[in-house]
Design a protein around this motif. Sequence first.
Motif, short mmCIF file in Angstrom:
data_model
loop_
_atom_site.label_atom_id
_atom_site.label_comp_id
_atom_site.label_asym_id
_atom_site.label_seq_id
_atom_site.Cartn_x
_atom_site.Cartn_y
_atom_site.Cartn_z
N ASP A 98 0.86 -1.18 0.00
CA ASP A 98 0.00 0.00 0.00
C ASP A 98 0.90 1.23 0.00
O ASP A 98 1.64 1.47 0.95
N GLU A 99 0.84 1.94 -1.10
CA GLU A 99 1.64 3.15 -1.19
C GLU A 99 0.90 4.26 -0.44
O GLU A 99 -0.32 4.39 -0.57
N PRO A 100 1.67 5.02 0.27
CA PRO A 100 0.99 6.12 0.96
C PRO A 100 0.48 7.12 -0.08
O PRO A 100 1.07 7.30 -1.14
N GLU A 101 -0.61 7.71 0.25
CA GLU A 101 -1.18 8.68 -0.66
C GLU A 101 -0.23 9.86 -0.76
O GLU A 101 0.39 10.26 0.22
N PRO A 102 -0.06 10.35 -1.96
CA PRO A 102 0.85 11.49 -2.08
C PRO A 102 0.34 12.67 -1.26
O PRO A 102 -0.87 12.90 -1.18
N GLU A 103 1.29 13.35 -0.69
CA GLU A 103 0.89 14.50 0.12
C GLU A 103 0.35 15.57 -0.80
O GLU A 103 0.88 15.79 -1.89
N PRO A 104 -0.69 16.20 -0.38
CA PRO A 104 -1.24 17.25 -1.23
C PRO A 104 -0.22 18.38 -1.36
O PRO A 104 0.54 18.65 -0.44
N GLU A 105 -0.20 18.97 -2.54
CA GLU A 105 0.72 20.09 -2.74
C GLU A 105 0.32 21.21 -1.80
O GLU A 105 -0.87 21.44 -1.57
#
Length: 186
Positions: A98-105
Motif C-alpha cells: 500500500d503506497e501512501p497517498e501522495p501528500e497534497p501540494e
Amino acid sequence: MKKQPSAFFLVFATYLIAGIAAIVMFYDHGSRLSRQLDEKTLAQAEASDAPRVKEPESVTQPEPEVIAEPEPEPEVIAEPEPEPEVIDEPEPEPEVIDEPEPEPEPEKIYYGFTVRSGKTSVRVRKSAERNSSIVGHVDGGDTGYVIEEDGNRTKVVLKDGTVGYIYSEYITVSEIPKKEVPEEYR
C-alpha cells in the motif's frame, strides 16, 4: 693537500697495472689474436726448410657446455564447460504494498503589494529592463497583485488590470487571501 695527488697517482697506477695484467693474460690464454699469430708462425715454419722445433702441445680449453633451453610445453586448451541448464521458474508475484497517498501540494501563497507612502508617480514598465517603455503610474498607497519577484524588479498587476514591472524598493509585498486574487492570476 699533498696526500691527495699521491693517492690519485697510487689509484691510477693500480688500475694501469691491473689493466696490463688483464691484457697479457687474455693474450696468452687463447684469444683470437694469439691463435691467428700462432697459425701464421706455424705456416711460416712449414714453408721454410729450417729444422722444425717441436712445439709444445697446446692446452686446449674445453668448449663451454651449451645448455639448451627447454622446449616450451604445448598449450593445453581447455574445452569450455557446458553451460548449466536454465530451468524456468515461475516469477514470484510482486507483493502489493500500500503506497501512501501522495501528500497534497501545499497551497499556493498569493501576494499583493502596496506602494510605499510618500512616493508619487512610481513608473510601471513593460519589462524588467530599466529603459523599457512605461505602461502606467502608481502613487503612494496604491495596491495590486504580485505575479513574480525578479531581483530588483517585481512583476505586478495593477487594479485596472495593467501588467508591468515596478522597482522593488518602492513597494511593500505582503501575503493576501486567494479570494482577493483575480482568477486569471491564480
